[in-house]
Each structure stands twice: as structure tokens, then as C-alpha cells.
Design an enzyme around this catalytic site. Sequence first.
Site, PDB file in Angstrom:
ATOM      1  N   LYS A  27      51.112  51.688  15.362  1.00 34.73           N
ATOM      2  CA  LYS A  27      51.748  52.877  14.761  1.00 34.73           C
ATOM      3  C   LYS A  27      53.219  52.962  15.141  1.00 34.73           C
ATOM      4  O   LYS A  27      54.075  53.215  14.286  1.00 34.73           O
ATOM      5  CB  LYS A  27      51.016  54.138  15.259  1.00 34.73           C
ATOM      6  CG  LYS A  27      51.786  55.433  15.038  1.00 34.73           C
ATOM      7  CD  LYS A  27      51.008  56.649  15.477  1.00 34.73           C
ATOM      8  CE  LYS A  27      51.271  57.145  16.860  1.00 34.73           C
ATOM      9  NZ  LYS A  27      52.552  57.821  17.104  1.00 34.73           N
ATOM     10  N   ASN A  28      53.493  52.764  16.422  1.00 29.92           N
ATOM     11  CA  ASN A  28      54.859  53.014  16.885  1.00 29.92           C
ATOM     12  C   ASN A  28      55.822  51.872  16.582  1.00 29.92           C
ATOM     13  O   ASN A  28      57.007  51.954  16.903  1.00 29.92           O
ATOM     14  CB  ASN A  28      54.851  53.364  18.379  1.00 29.92           C
ATOM     15  CG  ASN A  28      54.184  54.707  18.613  1.00 29.92           C
ATOM     16  OD1 ASN A  28      54.007  55.483  17.672  1.00 29.92           O
ATOM     17  ND2 ASN A  28      53.782  54.976  19.841  1.00 29.92           N
ATOM     18  N   ARG A  97      57.543  62.395  14.914  1.00 30.96           N
ATOM     19  CA  ARG A  97      58.865  62.210  15.509  1.00 30.96           C
ATOM     20  C   ARG A  97      59.750  61.299  14.661  1.00 30.96           C
ATOM     21  O   ARG A  97      60.812  60.888  15.094  1.00 30.96           O
ATOM     22  CB  ARG A  97      58.712  61.556  16.904  1.00 30.96           C
ATOM     23  CG  ARG A  97      57.742  62.248  17.811  1.00 30.96           C
ATOM     24  CD  ARG A  97      58.315  63.416  18.513  1.00 30.96           C
ATOM     25  NE  ARG A  97      59.477  63.115  19.313  1.00 30.96           N
ATOM     26  CZ  ARG A  97      60.305  64.043  19.783  1.00 30.96           C
ATOM     27  NH1 ARG A  97      60.099  65.308  19.488  1.00 30.96           N
ATOM     28  NH2 ARG A  97      61.335  63.705  20.522  1.00 30.96           N
ATOM     29  N   CYS A 121      53.482  65.067  19.177  1.00 31.83           N
ATOM     30  CA  CYS A 121      52.527  65.631  20.137  1.00 31.83           C
ATOM     31  C   CYS A 121      53.218  66.611  21.078  1.00 31.83           C
ATOM     32  O   CYS A 121      54.348  66.379  21.501  1.00 31.83           O
ATOM     33  CB  CYS A 121      51.893  64.512  20.936  1.00 31.83           C
ATOM     34  SG  CYS A 121      50.822  63.476  19.941  1.00 31.83           S
ATOM     35  N   ARG A 126      60.263  67.238  24.941  1.00 30.35           N
ATOM     36  CA  ARG A 126      60.638  66.207  23.971  1.00 30.35           C
ATOM     37  C   ARG A 126      61.970  66.502  23.269  1.00 30.35           C
ATOM     38  O   ARG A 126      62.028  66.577  22.028  1.00 30.35           O
ATOM     39  CB  ARG A 126      59.509  65.951  22.966  1.00 30.35           C
ATOM     40  CG  ARG A 126      58.196  65.651  23.641  1.00 30.35           C
ATOM     41  CD  ARG A 126      57.170  65.104  22.699  1.00 30.35           C
ATOM     42  NE  ARG A 126      57.379  63.702  22.388  1.00 30.35           N
ATOM     43  CZ  ARG A 126      56.639  63.014  21.543  1.00 30.35           C
ATOM     44  NH1 ARG A 126      55.659  63.589  20.911  1.00 30.35           N
ATOM     45  NH2 ARG A 126      56.872  61.735  21.322  1.00 30.35           N
ATOM     46  N   ASP A 309      50.952  56.121  27.319  1.00 30.69           N
ATOM     47  CA  ASP A 309      49.902  56.299  26.314  1.00 30.69           C
ATOM     48  C   ASP A 309      48.577  55.622  26.705  1.00 30.69           C
ATOM     49  O   ASP A 309      47.586  55.754  25.994  1.00 30.69           O
ATOM     50  CB  ASP A 309      50.380  55.764  24.956  1.00 30.69           C
ATOM     51  CG  ASP A 309      51.596  56.500  24.464  1.00 30.69           C
ATOM     52  OD1 ASP A 309      51.442  57.629  23.990  1.00 30.69           O
ATOM     53  OD2 ASP A 309      52.716  55.970  24.605  1.00 30.69           O
ATOM     54  N   VAL A 331      56.732  59.651  32.784  1.00 31.39           N
ATOM     55  CA  VAL A 331      57.485  59.587  31.523  1.00 31.39           C
ATOM     56  C   VAL A 331      57.594  60.971  30.865  1.00 31.39           C
ATOM     57  O   VAL A 331      58.650  61.355  30.378  1.00 31.39           O
ATOM     58  CB  VAL A 331      56.852  58.558  30.559  1.00 31.39           C
ATOM     59  CG1 VAL A 331      57.598  58.519  29.234  1.00 31.39           C
ATOM     60  CG2 VAL A 331      56.864  57.173  31.202  1.00 31.39           C
ATOM     61  N   ARG A 417      46.025  60.626  13.028  1.00 39.55           N
ATOM     62  CA  ARG A 417      47.455  60.285  12.913  1.00 39.55           C
ATOM     63  C   ARG A 417      47.719  58.875  13.426  1.00 39.55           C
ATOM     64  O   ARG A 417      48.691  58.235  13.032  1.00 39.55           O
ATOM     65  CB  ARG A 417      48.289  61.242  13.774  1.00 39.55           C
ATOM     66  CG  ARG A 417      48.649  62.556  13.139  1.00 39.55           C
ATOM     67  CD  ARG A 417      49.534  63.367  14.078  1.00 39.55           C
ATOM     68  NE  ARG A 417      50.632  62.564  14.591  1.00 39.55           N
ATOM     69  CZ  ARG A 417      51.188  62.712  15.799  1.00 39.55           C
ATOM     70  NH1 ARG A 417      50.778  63.652  16.613  1.00 39.55           N
ATOM     71  NH2 ARG A 417      52.177  61.931  16.184  1.00 39.55           N
TER      72      ARG A 417
HETATM   73  C1  EPZ Z   1      57.674  57.262  21.871  1.00 31.55           C
HETATM   74  O1  EPZ Z   1      58.030  58.641  21.879  1.00 31.55           O
HETATM   75  C2  EPZ Z   1      56.272  57.208  21.318  1.00 31.55           C
HETATM   76  N1  EPZ Z   1      56.268  57.814  19.992  1.00 31.55           N
HETATM   77  C3  EPZ Z   1      55.308  57.924  22.235  1.00 31.55           C
HETATM   78  O2  EPZ Z   1      53.999  57.738  21.735  1.00 31.55           O
HETATM   79  C4  EPZ Z   1      55.383  57.285  23.623  1.00 31.55           C
HETATM   80  O3  EPZ Z   1      54.573  58.010  24.503  1.00 31.55           O
HETATM   81  C5  EPZ Z   1      56.825  57.318  24.109  1.00 31.55           C
HETATM   82  O4  EPZ Z   1      57.704  56.689  23.157  1.00 31.55           O
HETATM   83  C6  EPZ Z   1      56.999  56.604  25.447  1.00 31.55           C
HETATM   84  O5  EPZ Z   1      56.538  55.263  25.336  1.00 31.55           O
HETATM   85  C7  EPZ Z   1      56.649  57.105  18.956  1.00 31.55           C
HETATM   86  O6  EPZ Z   1      57.027  55.939  19.064  1.00 31.55           O
HETATM   87  C8  EPZ Z   1      56.573  57.773  17.626  1.00 31.55           C
HETATM   88  P1  EPZ Z   1      60.905  58.735  24.538  1.00 31.55           P
HETATM   89  P2  EPZ Z   1      59.540  59.053  22.055  1.00 31.55           P
HETATM   90  O7  EPZ Z   1      62.136  59.119  23.806  1.00 31.55           O
HETATM   91  O8  EPZ Z   1      60.413  58.027  21.469  1.00 31.55           O
HETATM   92  C9  EPZ Z   1      62.834  62.135  27.325  1.00 31.55           C
HETATM   93  C10 EPZ Z   1      51.983  58.399  20.751  1.00 31.55           C
HETATM   94  O9  EPZ Z   1      50.935  59.005  21.093  1.00 31.55           O
HETATM   95  N2  EPZ Z   1      63.915  62.267  26.325  1.00 31.55           N
HETATM   96  O10 EPZ Z   1      60.802  57.390  25.122  1.00 31.55           O
HETATM   97  O11 EPZ Z   1      59.667  60.440  21.559  1.00 31.55           O
HETATM   98  C11 EPZ Z   1      61.513  62.660  26.781  1.00 31.55           C
HETATM   99  O12 EPZ Z   1      61.421  64.054  26.862  1.00 31.55           O
HETATM  100  C12 EPZ Z   1      53.331  58.901  21.190  1.00 31.55           C
HETATM  101  O13 EPZ Z   1      51.955  57.409  20.009  1.00 31.55           O
HETATM  102  C13 EPZ Z   1      64.963  63.132  26.555  1.00 31.55           C
HETATM  103  O14 EPZ Z   1      65.025  63.813  27.603  1.00 31.55           O
HETATM  104  O15 EPZ Z   1      59.630  59.020  23.641  1.00 31.55           O
HETATM  105  C14 EPZ Z   1      60.503  61.936  27.634  1.00 31.55           C
HETATM  106  O16 EPZ Z   1      60.347  62.615  28.845  1.00 31.55           O
HETATM  107  C15 EPZ Z   1      53.243  60.080  22.122  1.00 31.55           C
HETATM  108  N3  EPZ Z   1      65.946  63.251  25.606  1.00 31.55           N
HETATM  109  C16 EPZ Z   1      61.188  60.589  27.887  1.00 31.55           C
HETATM  110  O17 EPZ Z   1      62.579  60.789  27.594  1.00 31.55           O
HETATM  111  C17 EPZ Z   1      65.913  62.517  24.450  1.00 31.55           C
HETATM  112  O18 EPZ Z   1      66.822  62.657  23.617  1.00 31.55           O
HETATM  113  C18 EPZ Z   1      60.667  59.432  27.057  1.00 31.55           C
HETATM  114  O19 EPZ Z   1      60.675  59.811  25.684  1.00 31.55           O
HETATM  115  C19 EPZ Z   1      64.855  61.617  24.236  1.00 31.55           C
HETATM  116  C20 EPZ Z   1      63.857  61.502  25.193  1.00 31.55           C
END
Ligand code: EPZ
Length: 436
Positions: A27-28, A97, A121, A126, A309, A331, A417
Amino acid sequence: MKKPHAKTYYVRGGKPLRGEVRVSGAKNAATKELVAALLADAPVTLHNVPEIGDVRVTLEMLAELGAKVSFENGTAVIDVRRLKTEKVAEAFSRKNRIPILLLGPLLHRFGKAMIPALGGCTIGARPIDFHLDALRKMGASIMCEKGFYVATAKKLKGAIIDLPFPSVGATENVMLAAVKAKGTTIIRNAAVEPEIMDLAVLLQAMGAIINLDVNRTWVIEGVDSLHGAEHCVIPDRIVAASFMVAAALTGGDVFVRDARQTDLLSFLNALRRVGVPFEAREDGIRVTAPKELQPVVIETDVHPGFMTDWQQPFVMLLTQAKGVSIVHETVYEDRFGYTDALVKMGAKIQLHSECLGGKPCRYINHDYRHSAVIVGPTPLKAAEIAIPDLRAGFSYLIAALIAKGKSKITGVEQIERGYEDVIGKLKSLGAEIEVK
Ligand code: EPZ
């Protein structure tokens, strides 16, 4: 492709899962690669695209923008030559997202992009500050107006982006903007997840100049145009891990076809330490029933660490391990909310705001309950449970599969999803599940 509708799963526990299941495309990776097609001046063909809710929403979003979209038997063809608008409809707000990733491609196309507020989610705040800061550094002006991010840029330009945390989404967002920007972009402290690598592979096939340097650094030289390409999405390492845990906990024997050992190294190490037998082969991984599960201490991390995940299915394993286990989530600040329902079913899980069991993380001295202490083994009893988010959803399915009695699971559209034909696949392995 069928639209999901409100359904309930009724699961009777106690059946061992046996047989073979094929892992669908990730998916991702797939959803981001569909967005990457917006950058091409000829059709992009993607194979191994999973038939899941988030793909359906992404395809609908592209179609609304004017893209010609077809999706059949796991192959999606996206032709964006007649794109008609830079505005992503409000209907797509809060679904997942993905919309924020359209900023770069739409800016390249129209010099303007309008994106509704984000969904996905509910597993923490986020925020998207990294995304916006980076795109501003690349020359975009971005404002928030009436629930929309409105971005403008005559021409995005290369920049040096230092991410405060290796965010997956922010890394992808910058990549999608950088491939056609003027000049070179360097993303430091970037994410290097296999799904991002797969996106880079597609972008390179489309004509991009994109390189992963040492120390989590992507170097991207902008090009004037990108062409069409054909690409096969990597298998989903989260789906693979989910089925492996379900097989082990039900005392079964399942061959998870297409699970890739290279993408699952940290997960398989944890599986071995906890005592689950597995055999990794070229074409997949077979998991068999453990004799006794051992407690472990694990910490989630960005790639190549133990991914966040995998945490939810793994916690399920630990509820059945003999002794005290600890999971430190580093994370997301709020990714243990789902454990309340498991406690209701009989699991012993306590949440703490301290960084337990490993090194201090960025949530130290905050009040986020991001460490879990799990004491096992505890038999689970059936319950009525409502799914709070996608990955928690599969864990609830596993809980119901090993619980005594018949569980009722609602909110299942969350699972759908991200997991293709999840009930069909579990039933083919012998699970007793009714969908109403
Ligand atoms: C991706 O989310 C995945 N989603 C998530 O999978 C996955 O858990 C995550 O990466 C980590 O591997 C998709 O790919 C659609 P991040 P993403 O930006 O990109 C903070 C699933 O179930 N952050 O790496 O949104 C954030 O709050 C989903 O498939 C900021 O502070 O994750 C988090 O604590 C759930 N500011 C950390 O970074 C920002 O601008 C990592 O988030 C961006 C992120």
C-alpha cells in the site's frame, strides 16, 4: 472494483491457520507511485497494485483531477495528459495521507495546487510541518485557506533539505517535487524505507536522476520532463508480517508467498528471538507453530529498524509469551490506544510515558504513553471490539482468531483500507469468519 460498505466481522476463535497466502503489493509504495504518475508526459503502468481502500481513493482522486485511469487484475494505467484542475476535491479530505503528496506534481503542472486537509490513522498528531517547510525552501508559497493548503510556485528549485526526523511522507514529498525542479535537491536525514526505494526505482525508470547517498541522504538532479514507464510494486512487508503472526499464534503452518526476507530482516530477528520457527525461501516465508513463546524487549524505529507498523501484530504475539515483554514505540507518540480492547479481552498490558527498555527517544519528558509492558501468557476471550486504525485492526482480527468464543469486530473499513481481500485470505487458511 467494489466500493467498501459498513460491515461487521464475526470471528470464532480457535482454528489454526494452514495453507498458503499471497502477499499483495505494498500500500505505502503503490499509493505514492500512483501519485508519481502525475509527473509523466505519457502513461505509467503499475503492476501488483493491491485492491484496497487507499488505492481506490487515490485512483478516484487522480480521476477527479482529469487523469485517465484504468485498474484491472492488479494493473493500474494512469494517463495524465489531459489533467484539468490543480484542486483536489474536498471529498478527499481526511480519507488518507496521500493528498499532501500531490503538491509538487500539481505545482509542476499548473504552478498552483490546492489540497484539502489530511486524514489517515489517528495514531498521533501527524503534523505536516516538514513537508511545508521543505516545499517552501524549494520556492513554493503555501497558505492555509478554508481547510485547503493553497500552494503557488512559478518553478520549484532545488534546495538542501535537512529533515528534523526521517519522515517517510516528507521524504517522498520532496522527492516528487525535486525530480522536476530546477537544479539539485539534497534531502538529509531522510527516510530510506523499502517503499521509498521502490518509488525512487519508478522515478528513475521515468527518467529521473535520483541517488541514495551515504547517511540517509537523497541527491536528486532535476530534469525537464519525465516519460511513461512500467513498474511492479514491491510486496507489502506489513501484510506479510501480519499473516506470519496470525499463523504462529493460531498454532498453524502458513507459507506467506512473496514475503521478501530482505524487507523483513528486523521483523524476522524479533520473530526468532520470541521463538517462532520460520523458513525463508526465495519465493516466500513459511511460519510454523511455536512450542513456547519467549518474552522480548523491542523498540520501533525508522528503517532499517523494527517498523512501527509491525508493532501491533507483534504485541499480540507478546500477549502469549511467557514472562514480561517491553515495547518502546519511538516513531509515533500515541500508537498504543488500541491495547485497551486487548486488555478487555484478557491481555495484560500497561502503558507508560517513560522510555522503557531501550535508549531515550524524542518523547522523553513528555506525557505520551509510548512504552508498553506486556505480561503473558493470558488466554483471550471473545469480545465486541471497534477498530480504531488500520494496523490495530489486523491485531484485533488476530486477537479474535485466538480468543475463546465469537468476537464481533466493527469499523472494518479501516482494515480494508490496507489489506486486500483480508477475509477471503483468512478463510482460505481455515479461519471461521462471517461478514454481515
Ligand atoms: C508513513 O506515514 C506510513 N503511511 C505509515 O503507515 C507509517 O507508519 C509511517 O510512514 C512510518 O513508517 C503511508 O505511507 C501512507 P512519517 P507518514 O512522516 O509518512 C512526524 C499505515 O498503517 N512528522 O514518517 O505520515 C510524525 O508525526 C500507516 O500504513 C512530523 O513531526 O509518517 C511521526 O511522529 C500508518 N512532521 C513521524 O514524524 C511532519 O511534517 C514519522 O511520520 C511529518 C512527520
